[in-house]
Design a protein around this motif. Structure first.
Motif, PDB file in Angstrom:
ATOM      1  N   ASP A 239      -9.994  -8.479   0.753  1.00 15.27           N
ATOM      2  CA  ASP A 239      -8.662  -8.926   0.312  1.00 15.27           C
ATOM      3  C   ASP A 239      -7.643  -7.804   0.423  1.00 15.27           C
ATOM      4  O   ASP A 239      -7.942  -6.649   0.114  1.00 15.27           O
ATOM      5  CB  ASP A 239      -8.728  -9.397  -1.149  1.00 15.27           C
ATOM      6  N   GLU A 240      -6.441  -8.153   0.834  1.00 15.91           N
ATOM      7  CA  GLU A 240      -5.361  -7.173   0.903  1.00 15.91           C
ATOM      8  C   GLU A 240      -4.601  -7.146  -0.415  1.00 15.91           C
ATOM      9  O   GLU A 240      -4.341  -8.184  -1.022  1.00 15.91           O
ATOM     10  CB  GLU A 240      -4.392  -7.506   2.042  1.00 15.91           C
ATOM     11  N   ILE A 241      -4.260  -5.963  -0.846  1.00 18.02           N
ATOM     12  CA  ILE A 241      -3.498  -5.756  -2.075  1.00 18.02           C
ATOM     13  C   ILE A 241      -2.181  -5.077  -1.715  1.00 18.02           C
ATOM     14  O   ILE A 241      -2.176  -4.049  -1.019  1.00 18.02           O
ATOM     15  CB  ILE A 241      -4.276  -4.882  -3.078  1.00 18.02           C
ATOM     16  N   THR A 242      -1.082  -5.635  -2.176  1.00 17.83           N
ATOM     17  CA  THR A 242       0.238  -5.036  -1.952  1.00 17.83           C
ATOM     18  C   THR A 242       0.746  -4.449  -3.255  1.00 17.83           C
ATOM     19  O   THR A 242       0.813  -5.142  -4.274  1.00 17.83           O
ATOM     20  CB  THR A 242       1.244  -6.068  -1.422  1.00 17.83           C
TER      21      THR A 242
ATOM     22  N   ASN B 241      10.482   8.339  -5.865  1.00 19.28           N
ATOM     23  CA  ASN B 241       9.156   7.910  -6.319  1.00 19.28           C
ATOM     24  C   ASN B 241       9.050   6.387  -6.316  1.00 19.28           C
ATOM     25  O   ASN B 241       8.797   5.756  -7.344  1.00 19.28           O
ATOM     26  CB  ASN B 241       8.879   8.470  -7.727  1.00 19.28           C
ATOM     27  N   CYS B 242       9.245   5.791  -5.160  1.00 22.34           N
ATOM     28  CA  CYS B 242       9.205   4.336  -5.051  1.00 22.34           C
ATOM     29  C   CYS B 242       8.785   3.932  -3.640  1.00 22.34           C
ATOM     30  O   CYS B 242       8.838   4.734  -2.712  1.00 22.34           O
ATOM     31  CB  CYS B 242      10.567   3.724  -5.391  1.00 22.34           C
ATOM     32  N   GLY B 243       8.346   2.689  -3.518  1.00 25.36           N
ATOM     33  CA  GLY B 243       7.989   2.194  -2.200  1.00 25.36           C
ATOM     34  C   GLY B 243       6.922   1.121  -2.250  1.00 25.36           C
ATOM     35  O   GLY B 243       6.594   0.593  -3.319  1.00 25.36           O
ATOM     36  N   THR B 244       6.387   0.812  -1.082  1.00 27.07           N
ATOM     37  CA  THR B 244       5.380  -0.240  -0.919  1.00 27.07           C
ATOM     38  C   THR B 244       4.164   0.332  -0.211  1.00 27.07           C
ATOM     39  O   THR B 244       4.307   1.021   0.806  1.00 27.07           O
ATOM     40  CB  THR B 244       5.932  -1.410  -0.088  1.00 27.07           C
TER      41      THR B 244
ATOM     42  N   GLU C 132      -8.633   1.561   1.321  1.00 25.70           N
ATOM     43  CA  GLU C 132      -7.847   2.432   2.191  1.00 25.70           C
ATOM     44  C   GLU C 132      -6.411   1.934   2.302  1.00 25.70           C
ATOM     45  O   GLU C 132      -6.145   0.737   2.164  1.00 25.70           O
ATOM     46  CB  GLU C 132      -8.463   2.485   3.594  1.00 25.70           C
ATOM     47  N   THR C 133      -5.496   2.859   2.560  1.00 27.28           N
ATOM     48  CA  THR C 133      -4.100   2.504   2.796  1.00 27.28           C
ATOM     49  C   THR C 133      -3.953   2.001   4.223  1.00 27.28           C
ATOM     50  O   THR C 133      -4.246   2.732   5.176  1.00 27.28           O
ATOM     51  CB  THR C 133      -3.187   3.721   2.582  1.00 27.28           C
ATOM     52  N   VAL C 134      -3.509   0.749   4.363  1.00 28.00           N
ATOM     53  CA  VAL C 134      -3.330   0.194   5.714  1.00 28.00           C
ATOM     54  C   VAL C 134      -1.870   0.295   6.164  1.00 28.00           C
ATOM     55  O   VAL C 134      -1.593   0.277   7.365  1.00 28.00           O
ATOM     56  CB  VAL C 134      -3.823  -1.265   5.794  1.00 28.00           C
ATOM     57  N   SER C 135      -0.949   0.397   5.216  1.00 34.15           N
ATOM     58  CA  SER C 135       0.453   0.663   5.567  1.00 34.15           C
ATOM     59  C   SER C 135       1.146   1.253   4.349  1.00 34.15           C
ATOM     60  O   SER C 135       0.742   1.005   3.209  1.00 34.15           O
ATOM     61  CB  SER C 135       1.179  -0.607   6.026  1.00 34.15           C
ATOM     62  N   SER C 136       2.166   2.048   4.612  1.00 36.24           N
ATOM     63  CA  SER C 136       2.879   2.719   3.528  1.00 36.24           C
ATOM     64  C   SER C 136       4.343   2.915   3.923  1.00 36.24           C
ATOM     65  O   SER C 136       4.630   3.447   4.997  1.00 36.24           O
ATOM     66  CB  SER C 136       2.229   4.076   3.238  1.00 36.24           C
TER      67      SER C 136
END
Length: 216
Positions: free
Chosen positions: A153-156, A167-170, A177-181
């Motif tokens: 499952d992907e978690i956002t 100090n913010c973002g997606t 693992e981090t798949v996008s940042s």
């Protein structure tokens, strides 16, 4: 007082449910539990300093903080602790021996990546979103461990500091693992256009207007 970071986590309901304890609250201990015991609401600083001395804890990397730590440690006397302070001292040693941390707060900072557990919580499993605040930072180690437990499952994760625009973002996670940042850079290194972008983004996530931000 710390800066309060708003965190919004989107994932399937069964994933989010893993973060919720038997009392129906978001609780990081469901993922990464503190192995020791610390039944006190506050920490006796002298007891902690005594525990640091006897376990030969390294000084802080910052020279001024290290100097203060060294001064405090040379003045501490276990035999002069209050009765409660002595009991805390003994329990801190037990905790350090069995789990590697003196108490819940140093455990939280080291393992959860934030000072306290989740607060100001909103749980909406039907929509696949939970929202909560944390102190100083997003609890990314907890969320990565949650992701490991649900590798398919992907978690956002979206987060925003009350220091609007910093100090913010997606971040999107899968299998731990981090798949996008897509996160804000250092404020002093961003262009004015990027500052405005992230400030607007953070206000929207927190549900603030510019006037409300000024009132904080």
């Amino acid at each position: 007082m710390p800066n309060h970071v708003t965190n919004k986590v989107n994932a399937p309901a069964h994933v989010l449910q893993t973060l919720i304890n038997e009392g129906g609250r978001i609780d990081f201990n469901t993922i990464l539990p503190f192995a020791g015991q610390f039944p006190w609401n506050g920490i006796d600083c002298a007891a902690e300093e005594a525990a640091e001395v006897i376990t030969a804890q390294p000084l802080n990397d910052h020279p001024l903080i290290a100097q203060l730590q060294q001064s405090n440690r040379t003045q501490v006397d276990v035999l002069k602790l209050s009765d409660e302070g002595f009991e805390q001292f003994v329990q801190m040693l037990r905790n350090k021996r069995t789990g590697g941390h003196f108490h819940t707060m140093d455990f939280a900072r080291d393992v959860w990546g934030t000072k306290w557990n989740a607060y100001d919580q909103v749980i909406d499993l039907d929509s696949g979103e939970i929202s909560f605040d944390t102190a100083w930072s997003c609890p990314m180690p907890v969320l990565k461990e949650l992701s490991k437990r649900h590798p398919n499952d992907e978690i956002t994760v979206r987060y925003a500091d009350e220091d609007i625009g910093s100090n913010c973002g997606t971040v999107k996670l899968k299998a731990g693992e981090t798949v996008s940042s897509d996160v804000a850079g250092r404020w002093d290194e961003m262009s004015e256009e990027r500052r405005q972008h992230w400030a607007s983004w953070a206000r929207e996530l927190k549900g603030w207007t510019e006037s409300e931000e000024d009132d904080e």
